[in-house]
Design an enzyme around this catalytic site. Structure first.
Site, PDB file in Angstrom:
ATOM      1  N   LEU A 244       0.847  -1.193   0.000  1.00 17.90           N
ATOM      2  CA  LEU A 244       0.000   0.000   0.000  1.00 17.90           C
ATOM      3  C   LEU A 244       0.880   1.239   0.000  1.00 17.90           C
ATOM      4  O   LEU A 244       1.642   1.482   0.940  1.00 17.90           O
ATOM      5  CB  LEU A 244      -0.916   0.006   1.224  1.00 17.90           C
ATOM      6  CG  LEU A 244      -1.921  -1.145   1.317  1.00 17.90           C
ATOM      7  CD1 LEU A 244      -2.767  -1.011   2.580  1.00 17.90           C
ATOM      8  CD2 LEU A 244      -2.805  -1.200   0.088  1.00 17.90           C
TER       9      LEU A 244
ATOM     10  N   GLY B 276       4.020   0.082   5.272  1.00 13.54           N
ATOM     11  CA  GLY B 276       5.380   0.447   5.667  1.00 13.54           C
ATOM     12  C   GLY B 276       5.384   1.520   6.738  1.00 13.54           C
ATOM     13  O   GLY B 276       4.785   2.574   6.565  1.00 13.54           O
TER      14      GLY B 276
ATOM     15  N   ASP C 270       8.463  10.691   9.557  1.00  7.47           N
ATOM     16  CA  ASP C 270       8.721  11.818   8.656  1.00  7.47           C
ATOM     17  C   ASP C 270       8.807  11.339   7.215  1.00  7.47           C
ATOM     18  O   ASP C 270       9.893  11.193   6.642  1.00  7.47           O
ATOM     19  CB  ASP C 270      10.005  12.561   9.040  1.00  7.47           C
ATOM     20  CG  ASP C 270      10.126  13.886   8.268  1.00  7.47           C
ATOM     21  OD1 ASP C 270       9.266  14.144   7.410  1.00  7.47           O
ATOM     22  OD2 ASP C 270      11.077  14.628   8.531  1.00  7.47           O
TER      23      ASP C 270
ATOM     24  N   ASN D  52       8.374  12.747   4.515  1.00  9.16           N
ATOM     25  CA  ASN D  52       9.012  13.660   3.560  1.00  9.16           C
ATOM     26  C   ASN D  52      10.507  13.379   3.380  1.00  9.16           C
ATOM     27  O   ASN D  52      11.100  13.750   2.375  1.00  9.16           O
ATOM     28  CB  ASN D  52       8.808  15.111   4.007  1.00  9.16           C
ATOM     29  CG  ASN D  52       7.351  15.522   3.895  1.00  9.16           C
ATOM     30  OD1 ASN D  52       6.661  15.106   2.989  1.00  9.16           O
ATOM     31  ND2 ASN D  52       6.885  16.316   4.851  1.00  9.16           N
ATOM     32  N   ARG D  53      11.106  12.740   4.364  1.00  8.82           N
ATOM     33  CA  ARG D  53      12.532  12.409   4.249  1.00  8.82           C
ATOM     34  C   ARG D  53      12.755  11.255   3.275  1.00  8.82           C
ATOM     35  O   ARG D  53      13.841  11.082   2.750  1.00  8.82           O
ATOM     36  CB  ARG D  53      13.092  12.013   5.614  1.00  8.82           C
ATOM     37  CG  ARG D  53      13.348  13.171   6.547  1.00  8.82           C
ATOM     38  CD  ARG D  53      14.144  12.709   7.743  1.00  8.82           C
ATOM     39  NE  ARG D  53      13.371  11.804   8.591  1.00  8.82           N
ATOM     40  CZ  ARG D  53      13.905  11.050   9.541  1.00  8.82           C
ATOM     41  NH1 ARG D  53      15.204  11.059   9.744  1.00  8.82           N
ATOM     42  NH2 ARG D  53      13.153  10.276  10.292  1.00  8.82           N
TER      43      ARG D  53
ATOM     44  N   LEU E 219      -5.272   3.316  -1.100  1.00  9.15           N
ATOM     45  CA  LEU E 219      -6.648   3.393  -0.608  1.00  9.15           C
ATOM     46  C   LEU E 219      -7.418   4.456  -1.388  1.00  9.15           C
ATOM     47  O   LEU E 219      -6.856   5.485  -1.756  1.00  9.15           O
ATOM     48  CB  LEU E 219      -6.663   3.741   0.881  1.00  9.15           C
ATOM     49  CG  LEU E 219      -5.989   2.753   1.840  1.00  9.15           C
ATOM     50  CD1 LEU E 219      -6.105   3.262   3.265  1.00  9.15           C
ATOM     51  CD2 LEU E 219      -6.596   1.365   1.718  1.00  9.15           C
TER      52      LEU E 219
ATOM     53  N   LEU F 286      -1.041   9.610   7.632  1.00 16.68           N
ATOM     54  CA  LEU F 286      -1.780   8.791   8.585  1.00 16.68           C
ATOM     55  C   LEU F 286      -0.792   7.935   9.354  1.00 16.68           C
ATOM     56  O   LEU F 286       0.245   7.541   8.837  1.00 16.68           O
ATOM     57  CB  LEU F 286      -2.775   7.878   7.851  1.00 16.68           C
ATOM     58  CG  LEU F 286      -3.889   8.542   7.034  1.00 16.68           C
ATOM     59  CD1 LEU F 286      -4.753   7.475   6.387  1.00 16.68           C
ATOM     60  CD2 LEU F 286      -4.724   9.465   7.886  1.00 16.68           C
TER      61      LEU F 286
END
Length: 339
Positions: A201, A221, A225, A227-228, A247, A261
């Site tokens: 997913l 997974g 963070d 964004n890293r 989803l 999330l």
């Protein structure tokens, strides 16, 4: 002419260098603000926890004092009746708890035999700090709790348990007795004979998940963070040659700028869908209001209006998940619109 061009070149390089420096400085400033905000939150949380502990202690003392006073003012016959009544109530509570535990084990056993398999991939621990790994362990505990309470639980797997991740998981209350699959191997090894059933997913997938296929094994997974590590789960799935999906959140609601999330929220959405077979109910029950900008039903024929029970429950669920989200653990969210 040549000197002029060289001068212009140096000027452009100087401007570019200054802009780069400003960008870097801005990023460090933003990071510092986030760190200060997190430190304030942690301090406030610790203070609140101490207050709650003290309140619980005082409440226990008050109840004990009331009980002692009640016994002291009662006759011998009344005292015996009160003590016997208390023992009876305690026995009933224990029997009820035992019965609930037995039913829970029956549901989890059935899920293991014929239920939906869901993997939490903890193969990212080497990218996280010790505190971040601890947060991931807490989220996994929430996953186990919500799954155990469900009337239609999935069968949970933890794969890639090694090193510090294993240490943090072992600290969780009763972890050694959890009714789940615990694998030190990575899922690609543990599920080598079922590789065609694996579905990761990830927000970057082009495949929208309309249904949960009982034969599929869905992978979540855990990351701190996101964004890293943009696109890390999609890249991993592609390298391993396994399927991906996201989803269908975008078909039922608009998300705010915070499109992250927690791991336990994704698990809870899947579990809620197993109970209701309704994505809208699942999303609106689990995703807190602060992460939504409003309802955007792209295809209203796909879902029924939310029941009054779910509408009333939204406020309570919103508050609960706001608290959980502050753990700072996030996952590459399988949203309709990838970031």
């Amino acid at each position: 002419m040549e000197k002029t061009r060289k001068g212009e070149s140096h000027s452009f390089e100087h401007i570019r260098s200054e802009r780069s420096l400003q960008t870097t400085t801005g990023r460090f400033a933003d990071l510092r603000k986030k760190q200060v905000k997190q430190q304030r939150y942690e301090a406030k949380k610790a203070e609140k926890k101490a207050q709650e502990k003290e309140h619980k202690r005082k409440e226990g003392e008050r109840k004990h004092k009331e009980w002692e006073e009640t016994l002291a003012n009662a006759t011998e016959e009344e005292r015996l009746k009160l003590i016997e009544s208390r023992k009876s109530l305690r026995k009933e509570r224990m029997e009820k708890r035992s019965e609930e535990k037995e039913k829970k084990m029956e549901r989890l056993t059935r899920a293991k035999e014929i239920g939906q398999n869901v993997i939490v991939d903890v193969d990212f621990a080497h990218l996280m700090s010790e505190s971040e790994i601890s947060s991931l362990a807490q989220q996994i505990m929430y996953c186990y709790a919500v799954n155990g309470r469900s009337t239609s639980p999935c069968h949970l797997w933890l794969t890639g348990i090694k090193g510090e991740m294993s240490t943090q998981l072992d600290k969780l209350p009763g972890f050694e007795k959890w009714f789940i699959e615990k694998e030190s191997r990575f899922y690609i090894e543990a599920m080598a004979d079922r590789k065609e059933s694996l579905v990761y997913l990830t927000a970057d997938s082009e495949t929208v998940l309309d249904e949960l296929d009982p034969k599929s094994i869905y992978i979540i997974g855990g990351l701190v963070d996101r964004n890293r590590f943009k696109g890390i789960t999609m890249n991993k799935a592609q390298e391993q040659g396994i399927k991906t999906a996201k989803l269908p959140i975008g078909e039922y609601m608009k998300m705010s700028s915070s499109q992250v999330l927690t791991v336990n929220q994704v698990v809870e959405i899947l579990v809620k869908f197993l109970e209701t077979r309704d994505w809208q109910t699942s999303f609106f029950t689990v995703i807190p209001q602060r992460k939504r900008t409003g309802v955007d039903l792209v295809d209203s024929s796909k879902s029924e209006p939310l029941s009054e029970e779910h509408q009333e429950k939204e406020g309570d669920e919103d508050e609960k998940h706001d608290l959980l989200e502050r753990k700072k653990l996030c996952v590459e969210v399988p949203l309709e619109n990838g970031s």
